[in-house]
Design a protein around this motif. Structure first.
Motif, short mmCIF file in Angstrom:
data_model
loop_
_atom_site.label_atom_id
_atom_site.label_comp_id
_atom_site.label_asym_id
_atom_site.label_seq_id
_atom_site.Cartn_x
_atom_site.Cartn_y
_atom_site.Cartn_z
N GLY A 1 14.01 8.97 201.71
CA GLY A 1 13.18 7.77 201.83
C GLY A 1 12.25 7.62 200.63
O GLY A 1 12.30 8.39 199.67
N THR A 2 11.39 6.62 200.71
CA THR A 2 10.50 6.30 199.60
C THR A 2 9.63 7.49 199.19
O THR A 2 9.50 7.81 198.00
CB THR A 2 9.57 5.12 200.02
OG1 THR A 2 10.40 4.01 200.37
CG2 THR A 2 8.64 4.71 198.91
N THR A 3 9.04 8.14 200.18
CA THR A 3 8.12 9.25 199.89
C THR A 3 8.86 10.35 199.13
O THR A 3 8.37 10.87 198.12
CB THR A 3 7.55 9.80 201.21
OG1 THR A 3 6.92 8.73 201.91
CG2 THR A 3 6.56 10.92 200.98
N THR B 1 3.21 -0.63 193.51
CA THR B 1 3.99 -1.20 194.60
C THR B 1 4.40 -2.64 194.28
O THR B 1 3.68 -3.34 193.58
CB THR B 1 3.19 -1.14 195.93
OG1 THR B 1 4.08 -1.42 197.00
CG2 THR B 1 2.05 -2.13 195.97
N SER C 1 13.12 2.59 201.36
CA SER C 1 13.52 3.33 202.57
C SER C 1 14.45 2.48 203.42
O SER C 1 14.15 1.30 203.68
CB SER C 1 12.30 3.67 203.42
OG SER C 1 11.40 4.48 202.71
N ASN D 1 1.71 -3.09 201.43
CA ASN D 1 2.10 -2.93 202.83
C ASN D 1 1.00 -3.37 203.78
O ASN D 1 1.25 -3.64 204.95
CB ASN D 1 2.50 -1.48 203.14
CG ASN D 1 1.33 -0.52 203.07
OD1 ASN D 1 0.62 -0.50 202.08
ND2 ASN D 1 1.12 0.26 204.11
N SER E 1 1.67 7.46 199.82
CA SER E 1 2.88 8.09 199.27
C SER E 1 3.02 7.87 197.77
O SER E 1 3.75 8.60 197.10
CB SER E 1 4.14 7.52 199.95
OG SER E 1 4.22 8.00 201.25
N GLY F 1 6.72 -3.63 209.33
CA GLY F 1 6.29 -2.95 208.10
C GLY F 1 6.33 -1.44 208.27
O GLY F 1 6.53 -0.70 207.30
N ASP G 1 7.56 0.69 193.59
CA ASP G 1 7.70 1.08 195.00
C ASP G 1 8.16 -0.16 195.78
O ASP G 1 7.36 -1.08 196.02
CB ASP G 1 6.35 1.61 195.51
CG ASP G 1 6.40 1.96 196.99
OD1 ASP G 1 7.39 1.62 197.66
OD2 ASP G 1 5.43 2.57 197.48
N HIS H 1 14.94 2.70 206.66
CA HIS H 1 14.46 2.38 208.01
C HIS H 1 13.59 1.13 208.08
O HIS H 1 13.37 0.60 209.16
CB HIS H 1 13.69 3.58 208.61
CG HIS H 1 12.37 3.83 207.99
ND1 HIS H 1 11.21 3.38 208.54
CD2 HIS H 1 12.01 4.49 206.86
CE1 HIS H 1 10.18 3.75 207.78
NE2 HIS H 1 10.66 4.43 206.76
N LYS H 2 13.10 0.66 206.91
CA LYS H 2 12.34 -0.59 206.92
C LYS H 2 13.27 -1.77 206.65
O LYS H 2 12.85 -2.92 206.57
CB LYS H 2 11.25 -0.54 205.84
CG LYS H 2 10.18 0.52 206.11
CD LYS H 2 9.14 0.49 205.03
CE LYS H 2 8.25 1.73 205.03
NZ LYS H 2 7.34 1.83 206.14
N GLN I 1 8.16 -2.12 200.65
CA GLN I 1 7.82 -3.33 201.42
C GLN I 1 8.40 -4.60 200.81
O GLN I 1 8.19 -5.68 201.36
CB GLN I 1 6.30 -3.48 201.54
CG GLN I 1 5.63 -2.38 202.33
CD GLN I 1 5.99 -2.40 203.82
OE1 GLN I 1 6.44 -3.40 204.37
NE2 GLN I 1 5.79 -1.27 204.49
C1 LIG Z 1 4.44 0.52 200.12
C2 LIG Z 1 4.94 1.76 200.79
N1 LIG Z 1 5.24 2.85 200.05
C3 LIG Z 1 5.70 3.97 200.60
C4 LIG Z 1 5.88 4.09 201.95
C5 LIG Z 1 6.41 5.36 202.53
O1 LIG Z 1 7.69 5.12 203.08
P1 LIG Z 1 8.45 6.24 203.91
O2 LIG Z 1 7.52 6.67 205.00
O3 LIG Z 1 9.67 5.53 204.44
O4 LIG Z 1 8.78 7.33 202.98
C6 LIG Z 1 5.56 3.01 202.78
C7 LIG Z 1 5.68 3.11 204.24
O5 LIG Z 1 5.07 2.40 205.00
C8 LIG Z 1 5.09 1.81 202.18
O6 LIG Z 1 4.78 0.74 202.92
#
Ligand SMILES: Cc1ncc(COP(=O)(O)O)c(C=O)c1O
Length: 405
Positions: free
Chosen positions: A92-94, A170, A222, A174, A124, A29, A199, A224-225, A202
């Motif tokens: 990435g997501t953020t 989301t 993202s 997560n 985030s 995760g 989002d 990387h996940k 996850q």
């Molecule tokens: C639900 C969720 N949103 C956003 C993020 C942020 O992702 P990133 O750090 O890849 O930008 C995460 C990272 O764990 C996440 O689990």
């Protein structure tokens, strides 16, 4: 059926020992491991293909541009999107959520407007909206939890008002692995004519996602996940927002023509990608997507659900374990505590057996407050995890519990 042994062989990192024990990696995760194809795709780009994209006439630049744009197409196809221009490369997501928040803050959001979030949100998907709300007199409303830690969709509907300008939610928690009810979100946002941001950080690693069917206004995830590199991700924009979302930032690469008096911007994804992008990251991301598609998203989900259900069942048998959001409909994640023990101690002792778990608040402090805990131990699965690893983890967890008492 998928051949897990063959899949595991593709991940060099899984072949090593940690603390003298075979690595059991249950921290997917946070970030997943990378298969050889992804590592090679990134390495090969720098070894033989490195060049900047979009503006070069020389061969390497043309080939790099082709690979970058092909990556956009591969990712669009994976998410069932016909127009690949709706896929914007971000870090990435953020980064993607910040781009939407800053863009919407320019025209769409006004003082007194309201945004609906859920109790599940990762920091985030809270902070960018909180920043806007504090600066502009906005209001954040939060969907509460029911007793079983699922979202209260009746309370959700009651949060809508004529001032609601966005739902940002989301797809999968997560921390708990619980899956939000997209049908309900779609139904309510359409009923009240409010855009929604999903989002997918996850959910995209674990399940088939058809954006054509879900119809979010914004979707973020993202690489990387999802077996891809760090520093790469996407922001999907619906057709409406592709043409109208104000730019959060700008610069080279986003334009058609520039004079000192005025700029004409490019159309499509390029408008949102100022500066030199993470070219190798986009290529690595597309390669990771191909890896997932070859395994098959439905197979991947089935295998991980099997692991989750097996682990949850075993954890429920341990008297000292408190589970959070234990439910059969989950995506790859389980959170628990050993009663009376700090999650860090549990995580540190499991690490001695080569088992990597995450401990703490998982960037969901408001959810922790709701659960009445400081943190949890989180195990999160990927396609390369096995039933044997789950059994080994349960055996060692029991030992850890004995050691802590
Ligand atoms: C639900 C969720 N949103 C956003 C993020 C942020 O992702 P990133 O750090 O890849 O930008 C995460 C990272 O764990 C996440 O689990």
């Amino acid at each position: 059926m998928i051949d897990i042994k063959k899949i595991r062989e593709q991940f060099p990192i899984l072949q090593q020992k940690v603390n003298g024990k075979p690595l059991v990696y249950f921290d997917n995760g946070a970030t997943s491991q990378k298969p050889e194809v992804v590592i090679d795709a990134i390495g090969n780009f720098y070894k033989t293909g490195n060049s900047n994209i979009h503006r070069g006439v020389h061969t390497l630049s043309r080939l790099a541009t082709e690979q970058f744009e092909q990556s956009r197409k591969t990712i669009a196809t994976h998410f069932h999107i016909k127009n690949e221009q709706q896929i914007i490369f971000t870090s990435g997501t953020t980064d993607s959520i910040n781009k939407v928040a800053q863009g919407l803050a320019k025209h769409h959001l006004k003082s007194g407007d309201e945004i609906i979030l859920s109790t599940y949100e990762h920091h985030s998907n809270i902070l960018p909206w909180q920043l806007w709300a504090q600066k502009n007199g906005g209001v954040l409303k939060v969907i509460p939890l029911l007793e079983d830690n699922s979202l209260d969709y009746v309370a959700f509907e009651n949060l809508f008002s004529e001032k609601t300008k966005l739902v940002a939610i989301t797809h999968v928690s997560n921390t708990l692995g619980l899956i939000t009810n997209l049908q309900k979100i779609k139904e309510l946002t359409q009923k009240y004519n409010v855009p929604f941001l999903l989002d997918g950080a996850q959910s995209a690693p674990h399940m088939r996602i058809d954006l054509n069917q879900i119809e979010p206004d914004f979707f973020v995830c993202s690489a990387h996940k999802m077996y891809g590199p760090t520093g790469a991700g996407i922001l999907y924009l619906s057709e409406k927002w592709l043409g109208t979302l104000p730019l959060a930032s700008t610069g080279g690469g986003t334009i058609k023509t520039v004079t000192f008096e005025k700029t004409e911007y490019a159309e499509g994804a390029l408008r949102f990608e100022p500066g030199t992008p993470h070219i190798a990251g986009a290529i690595g991301f597309a390669t990771a997507i191909k890896f997932m598609d070859e395994v098959g998203m439905n197979h991947l989900y089935e295998h991980e659900s099997y692991l989750v259900n097996h682990a949850q069942k075993a954890l429920k048998q341990i008297r000292e374990v408190e589970l959070y959001g234990a439910n059969d409909h989950k995506a790859g994640v389980i959170s628990f505590n050993v009663k009376g023990q700090h999650p860090f101690d549990v995580g540190t002792l499991l690490d001695k057996y080569g088992i990597a778990v995450r401990t703490g608040h998982h960037c969901t402090q408001p959810l922790m407050q709701c659960l009445g805990v400081q943190g949890t131990v989180r195990i999160s699965f990927a396609v390369y995890n096995t039933i044997e690893e789950v059994d080994f983890f349960i055996e060692k967890l029991k030992k850890v519990i004995t050691m802590l008492q």
